[in-house]
Scaffold this motif. Sequence first.
Motif, PDB file in Angstrom:
ATOM      1  N   CYS A 174     -12.960  -4.285  -8.335  1.00 19.70           N
ATOM      2  CA  CYS A 174     -12.821  -5.721  -8.076  1.00 19.70           C
ATOM      3  C   CYS A 174     -12.826  -5.980  -6.581  1.00 19.70           C
ATOM      4  O   CYS A 174     -12.425  -5.123  -5.793  1.00 19.70           O
ATOM      5  CB  CYS A 174     -11.496  -6.248  -8.638  1.00 19.70           C
ATOM      6  SG  CYS A 174     -11.185  -5.846 -10.343  1.00 19.70           S
ATOM      7  N   ARG A 201       0.846  -1.182   0.000  1.00 17.00           N
ATOM      8  CA  ARG A 201       0.000   0.000   0.000  1.00 17.00           C
ATOM      9  C   ARG A 201       0.887   1.239   0.000  1.00 17.00           C
ATOM     10  O   ARG A 201       1.732   1.409   0.860  1.00 17.00           O
ATOM     11  CB  ARG A 201      -0.886  -0.014   1.239  1.00 17.00           C
ATOM     12  CG  ARG A 201      -1.914   1.095   1.238  1.00 17.00           C
ATOM     13  CD  ARG A 201      -2.735   1.091   2.478  1.00 17.00           C
ATOM     14  NE  ARG A 201      -3.370  -0.213   2.641  1.00 17.00           N
ATOM     15  CZ  ARG A 201      -4.220  -0.481   3.601  1.00 17.00           C
ATOM     16  NH1 ARG A 201      -4.523   0.415   4.497  1.00 17.00           N
ATOM     17  NH2 ARG A 201      -4.761  -1.671   3.699  1.00 17.00           N
ATOM     18  N   MET A 261      -5.304  11.280  -5.627  1.00 15.10           N
ATOM     19  CA  MET A 261      -5.160   9.935  -6.189  1.00 15.10           C
ATOM     20  C   MET A 261      -5.544   9.913  -7.664  1.00 15.10           C
ATOM     21  O   MET A 261      -4.913   9.239  -8.478  1.00 15.10           O
ATOM     22  CB  MET A 261      -5.990   8.926  -5.413  1.00 15.10           C
ATOM     23  CG  MET A 261      -5.448   8.664  -4.040  1.00 15.10           C
ATOM     24  SD  MET A 261      -6.384   7.353  -3.242  1.00 15.10           S
ATOM     25  CE  MET A 261      -5.379   7.123  -1.788  1.00 15.10           C
ATOM     26  N   ARG A 262      -6.593  10.651  -8.020  1.00 17.21           N
ATOM     27  CA  ARG A 262      -6.995  10.697  -9.430  1.00 17.21           C
ATOM     28  C   ARG A 262      -5.902  11.329 -10.277  1.00 17.21           C
ATOM     29  O   ARG A 262      -5.622  10.870 -11.387  1.00 17.21           O
ATOM     30  CB  ARG A 262      -8.309  11.454  -9.594  1.00 17.21           C
ATOM     31  CG  ARG A 262      -9.495  10.640  -9.087  1.00 17.21           C
ATOM     32  CD  ARG A 262     -10.807  11.338  -9.310  1.00 17.21           C
ATOM     33  NE  ARG A 262     -10.991  12.326  -8.257  1.00 17.21           N
ATOM     34  CZ  ARG A 262     -11.520  13.536  -8.424  1.00 17.21           C
ATOM     35  NH1 ARG A 262     -11.922  13.937  -9.609  1.00 17.21           N
ATOM     36  NH2 ARG A 262     -11.668  14.350  -7.400  1.00 17.21           N
ATOM     37  N   ILE A 280      -6.601   9.733 -13.755  1.00 20.95           N
ATOM     38  CA  ILE A 280      -8.009   9.368 -13.933  1.00 20.95           C
ATOM     39  C   ILE A 280      -8.813  10.656 -14.047  1.00 20.95           C
ATOM     40  O   ILE A 280      -8.850  11.452 -13.116  1.00 20.95           O
ATOM     41  CB  ILE A 280      -8.524   8.519 -12.749  1.00 20.95           C
ATOM     42  CG1 ILE A 280      -7.757   7.199 -12.677  1.00 20.95           C
ATOM     43  CG2 ILE A 280     -10.025   8.264 -12.884  1.00 20.95           C
ATOM     44  CD1 ILE A 280      -8.081   6.357 -11.461  1.00 20.95           C
ATOM     45  N   VAL A 315     -13.444   3.247 -14.477  1.00 19.19           N
ATOM     46  CA  VAL A 315     -12.605   2.533 -13.520  1.00 19.19           C
ATOM     47  C   VAL A 315     -13.132   1.112 -13.371  1.00 19.19           C
ATOM     48  O   VAL A 315     -14.308   0.845 -13.610  1.00 19.19           O
ATOM     49  CB  VAL A 315     -12.565   3.235 -12.133  1.00 19.19           C
ATOM     50  CG1 VAL A 315     -11.875   4.577 -12.222  1.00 19.19           C
ATOM     51  CG2 VAL A 315     -13.936   3.379 -11.532  1.00 19.19           C
ATOM     52  N   GLU A 316     -12.243   0.224 -13.014  1.00 18.41           N
ATOM     53  CA  GLU A 316     -12.582  -1.177 -12.793  1.00 18.41           C
ATOM     54  C   GLU A 316     -12.639  -1.399 -11.286  1.00 18.41           C
ATOM     55  O   GLU A 316     -11.740  -0.975 -10.562  1.00 18.41           O
ATOM     56  CB  GLU A 316     -11.486  -2.039 -13.424  1.00 18.41           C
ATOM     57  CG  GLU A 316     -11.750  -3.495 -13.434  1.00 18.41           C
ATOM     58  CD  GLU A 316     -10.641  -4.239 -14.160  1.00 18.41           C
ATOM     59  OE1 GLU A 316     -10.174  -5.249 -13.608  1.00 18.41           O
ATOM     60  OE2 GLU A 316     -10.236  -3.797 -15.255  1.00 18.41           O
ATOM     61  N   ILE A 321     -10.766  -3.193  -4.788  1.00 14.51           N
ATOM     62  CA  ILE A 321      -9.696  -2.592  -5.570  1.00 14.51           C
ATOM     63  C   ILE A 321     -10.331  -1.774  -6.690  1.00 14.51           C
ATOM     64  O   ILE A 321     -11.161  -2.278  -7.444  1.00 14.51           O
ATOM     65  CB  ILE A 321      -8.769  -3.673  -6.151  1.00 14.51           C
ATOM     66  CG1 ILE A 321      -8.144  -4.474  -5.015  1.00 14.51           C
ATOM     67  CG2 ILE A 321      -7.709  -3.050  -7.048  1.00 14.51           C
ATOM     68  CD1 ILE A 321      -7.455  -5.735  -5.451  1.00 14.51           C
ATOM     69  N   ILE A 322      -9.940  -0.516  -6.773  1.00 13.68           N
ATOM     70  CA  ILE A 322     -10.418   0.372  -7.837  1.00 13.68           C
ATOM     71  C   ILE A 322      -9.206   0.776  -8.650  1.00 13.68           C
ATOM     72  O   ILE A 322      -8.230   1.283  -8.108  1.00 13.68           O
ATOM     73  CB  ILE A 322     -11.099   1.633  -7.261  1.00 13.68           C
ATOM     74  CG1 ILE A 322     -12.275   1.248  -6.368  1.00 13.68           C
ATOM     75  CG2 ILE A 322     -11.556   2.553  -8.393  1.00 13.68           C
ATOM     76  CD1 ILE A 322     -12.886   2.425  -5.632  1.00 13.68           C
ATOM     77  N   LYS A 323      -9.263   0.523  -9.968  1.00 10.38           N
ATOM     78  CA  LYS A 323      -8.149   0.930 -10.819  1.00 10.38           C
ATOM     79  C   LYS A 323      -8.678   1.456 -12.140  1.00 10.38           C
ATOM     80  O   LYS A 323      -9.808   1.140 -12.542  1.00 10.38           O
ATOM     81  CB  LYS A 323      -7.168  -0.216 -11.046  1.00 10.38           C
ATOM     82  CG  LYS A 323      -7.750  -1.429 -11.730  1.00 10.38           C
ATOM     83  CD  LYS A 323      -6.696  -2.523 -11.811  1.00 10.38           C
ATOM     84  CE  LYS A 323      -7.245  -3.767 -12.475  1.00 10.38           C
ATOM     85  NZ  LYS A 323      -6.238  -4.806 -12.582  1.00 10.38           N
ATOM     86  N   LYS A 324      -7.872   2.263 -12.786  1.00  3.60           N
ATOM     87  CA  LYS A 324      -8.260   2.824 -14.067  1.00  3.60           C
ATOM     88  C   LYS A 324      -8.457   1.686 -15.062  1.00  3.60           C
ATOM     89  O   LYS A 324      -7.631   0.786 -15.153  1.00  3.60           O
ATOM     90  CB  LYS A 324      -7.197   3.791 -14.571  1.00  3.60           C
ATOM     91  CG  LYS A 324      -7.584   4.518 -15.839  1.00  3.60           C
ATOM     92  CD  LYS A 324      -6.582   5.578 -16.192  1.00  3.60           C
ATOM     93  CE  LYS A 324      -7.036   6.326 -17.425  1.00  3.60           C
ATOM     94  NZ  LYS A 324      -6.116   7.419 -17.748  1.00  3.60           N
ATOM     95  N   LEU A 326      -2.946   8.829 -10.684  1.00  4.20           N
ATOM     96  CA  LEU A 326      -3.262   7.723 -11.582  1.00  4.20           C
ATOM     97  C   LEU A 326      -3.790   8.180 -12.939  1.00  4.20           C
ATOM     98  O   LEU A 326      -4.192   7.356 -13.762  1.00  4.20           O
ATOM     99  CB  LEU A 326      -4.272   6.791 -10.909  1.00  4.20           C
ATOM    100  CG  LEU A 326      -3.776   6.150  -9.612  1.00  4.20           C
ATOM    101  CD1 LEU A 326      -4.910   5.406  -8.922  1.00  4.20           C
ATOM    102  CD2 LEU A 326      -2.613   5.220  -9.892  1.00  4.20           C
TER     103      LEU A 326
END
Length: 79
Positions: free
Chosen positions: A37, A2, A22-23, A28, A34-35, A44-47, A26
């Motif tokens: 999961c 992390r 954070m945006r 964003i 965003v994906e 988990i949030i990711k572009k 990354l």
Amino acid sequence: MRSSAITRQLDALGRVVIPIEMRRKLNIGSRDHVEICAEDDSIIIKKAGESCVFCGSTENLLIFREKRVCSDCLAQLKQ
């Protein structure tokens, strides 16, 4: 591992705002996808990767009405 953690409260509809820091880190944007999961006990949030909205291809992408479409799918749409 992390790299940073920020605590945010969910609103009444279960939404959370991703902090601007954070945006920016990354890359964003406000209209990006965003994906989201679930992994073990984590969310988990990711572009989202750049891929065709129809077939998922990552090659020969064009932008059509703010959506990514590959040249093969675009040719099929023209028929």
